[in-house]
Design a protein around this motif. Structure first.
Motif, PDB file in Angstrom:
ATOM      1  N   GLU A 276      31.216  29.723  48.080  1.00  9.86           N
ATOM      2  CA  GLU A 276      30.222  30.697  47.622  1.00  9.86           C
ATOM      3  C   GLU A 276      30.947  31.848  46.973  1.00  9.86           C
ATOM      4  N   GLY A 277      30.726  32.045  45.678  1.00 11.64           N
ATOM      5  CA  GLY A 277      31.366  33.137  44.964  1.00 11.64           C
ATOM      6  C   GLY A 277      32.773  32.813  44.501  1.00 11.64           C
ATOM      7  N   LEU A 278      33.401  33.799  43.870  1.00 16.47           N
ATOM      8  CA  LEU A 278      34.757  33.657  43.348  1.00 16.47           C
ATOM      9  C   LEU A 278      35.701  34.609  44.081  1.00 16.47           C
ATOM     10  N   LEU A 279      36.933  34.166  44.228  1.00 12.42           N
ATOM     11  CA  LEU A 279      37.971  34.982  44.854  1.00 12.42           C
ATOM     12  C   LEU A 279      38.972  35.374  43.780  1.00 12.42           C
ATOM     13  N   ASN A 280      39.250  36.664  43.674  1.00  9.72           N
ATOM     14  CA  ASN A 280      40.277  37.126  42.749  1.00  9.72           C
ATOM     15  C   ASN A 280      41.560  37.359  43.537  1.00  9.72           C
ATOM     16  N   LEU A 281      42.500  36.422  43.412  1.00  7.46           N
ATOM     17  CA  LEU A 281      43.785  36.510  44.104  1.00  7.46           C
ATOM     18  C   LEU A 281      44.718  37.382  43.275  1.00  7.46           C
ATOM     19  N   THR A 282      45.256  38.440  43.892  1.00  7.90           N
ATOM     20  CA  THR A 282      46.087  39.377  43.140  1.00  7.90           C
ATOM     21  C   THR A 282      47.548  39.406  43.573  1.00  7.90           C
ATOM     22  N   ARG A 283      47.831  39.110  44.852  1.00  8.85           N
ATOM     23  CA  ARG A 283      49.214  39.108  45.324  1.00  8.85           C
ATOM     24  C   ARG A 283      49.495  37.825  46.088  1.00  8.85           C
ATOM     25  N   LEU A 284      50.701  37.276  45.888  1.00  6.80           N
ATOM     26  CA  LEU A 284      51.082  36.011  46.502  1.00  6.80           C
ATOM     27  C   LEU A 284      52.591  35.962  46.681  1.00  6.80           C
TER      28      LEU A 284
END
Length: 313
Positions: A276-284
Motif C-alpha cells: 500500500e503506497g510508495l516508499l522513498n528510500l533515501t539512505r542505505l
C-alpha cells in the motif's frame, strides 16, 4: 544513598553516570560478563563495566543471581536501594528483597505500554506519538511493578531507534535522580499499573531484518527507522543485500507494480512499490561499504535500485 547498580549497555551507563555525578555512594556495580565482540571475537567489557572500572567501583559479573552465594555477595554490600537499568538478568524475589527500599528500574517507555526488552524500537515501529522514562518499583513480574515516576518525550517524525535511545538515556538518569530525591524525602508515591493497557516489546533478533514489501509504505518506513542501528532492515537486489537506513512513506496510489518493484530513482531517493503506497528510500548501505544516500549510489555508477528492479527474495 548507598546504591548497588545493575546494568550493561550505553542506556544504563547514562544512569550510572548520573548517580556518580550527583554524589550517591555506588557500593558495587553488577553487569553482564564481558562478551566476545569485533572481528577477533575478543571478550570486551560493556559500557557499564568500563565506567565502573574507570571509577574504581567494585564490579560483579555473575552469570546468574539465583544461587545463594551470589545473593549473599550482593547482600554484603548493604545497599539501601538497588537501581536496575537494562541489566539483562532476571532478579528473583530473594534479590528484590535485599535492599532496604527494594529495587528501582529505569525503563525506556511509559509503562504499562511496552513492557519488555525493546521498548524504544517498538514505540517507533508502532507509530507512537510519544514515549518516555518510567521509574518502577520492581517485582517478580516482567516490568509489572508499581510506577513511581514518569517523564514523557515526544517522538520526532524522523526519529530512528538510535536517536531516540540517545535522547532517552540522559532522561533516564534525570528521572532516576528525581525519584531517589523523593525516596529520601519520603514523598515518593507508588501507582499500580493498569495491565489492561499493557503491550509487550519483544526482544529484537536478526530474523526481524528482512522487509516484507507487501506491507504498507507507512509501516515499512517506521520499521526502517526503528531498527536503525540494530538489527537494521534489509532487502535483496539479486544476490546483493542492502541495508535500509532511512525511508519515508509517499501517499501515492498511482503506481500499480508488484510490491518490491523500483518505480523511480533520482538523487532524492528510490521510490519502491509497497503493498500500500510508495516508499522513498533515501539512505542505505552496501555490503562492506559505508552508509550512503541514493544520490551517492547514482554517483558511484552502481546498477542498483534502478526502475523495474524487483527487491526481495
Amino acid at each position: 544513598m548507598r546504591v548497588v547498580f545493575a546494568g550493561t549497555p550505553d542506556f544504563a551507563a547514562a544512569s550510572l553516570r548520573a548517580l556518580l555525578d550527583a554524589g550517591h555512594e555506588v557500593a558495587a556495580v553488577y553487569t553482564q560478563p564481558d562478551r566476545p565482540s569485533g572481528r577477533g571475537r575478543h571478550a570486551r567489557p560493556g559500557p557499564v563495566a568500563s565506567l565502573a572500572r574507570e571509577h574504581g567501583i567494585a564490579l560483579e559479573q555473575p552469570e546468574s543471581l539465583r544461587n545463594a552465594e551470589a545473593r549473599a555477595r550482593l547482600a554484603s554490600y548493604e545497599p539501601e536501594v538497588m537501581v536496575v537499568a537494562a541489566y539483562g538478568l532476571i532478579l528473583p524475589q530473594a534479590v528484590l528483597d535485599i535492599p532496604e527500599f527494594g529495587c528501582l528500574n529505569v525503563h525506556a517507555s511509559l509503562l504499562p505500554r511496552w513492557r519488555g526488552a525493546a521498548p524504544i524500537q517498538w514505540a517507533i515501529a508502532s507509530g507512537d506519538a510519544e514515549t518516555g522514562i518510567t521509574i518502577m518499583q520492581m517485582d517478580a513480574g516482567l516490568d509489572t511493578g508499581d510506577i513511581l515516576l514518569s517523564k514523557r518525550l515526544t517522538i520526532h517524525p524522523d526519529e530512528t531507534g538510535g536517536s531516540l535511545h540517545d535522547r532517552l538515556a540522559p532522561l533516564g538518569g534525570e528521572a532516576l535522580l528525581e525519584a531517589l530525591q523523593q525516596l529520601q524525602a519520603g514523598s515518593l508515591r507508588a501507582e499500580p499499573q493498569d495491565s489492561h493497557h499493557a503491550t509487550y516489546a519483544r526482544k529484537l533478533e536478526r530474523a526481524d531484518s528482512p522487509v516484507d514489501w507487501h506491507q504498507s509504505a507507512a509501516t515499512l518506513a517506521r520499521h526502517i527507522r526503528a531498527f536503525n542501528p540494530w538489527p537494521v532492515c534489509t532487502t535483496h537486489v539479486g544476490e546483493t543485500t542492502l541495508k535500509l537506513l532511512f525511508a519515508e512513506a509517499v501517499n501515492d496510489e498511482a503506481a500499480t507494480e508488484a510490491p518490491g518493484t523500483v518505480i523511480e530513482r533520482n538523487r532524492d531517493g528510490a521510490l519502491i512499490q509497497c503493498g500500500e503506497g510508495l516508499l522513498n528510500l533515501t539512505r542505505l548501505q552496501l555490503p562492506g561499504g559505508k552508509p550512503q544516500t541514493v544520490g551517492d549510489l547514482i554517483n558511484g555508477g552502481k546498477p542498483l535500485l534502478e526502475p523495474g528492479q524487483r527487491l526481495g527474495k
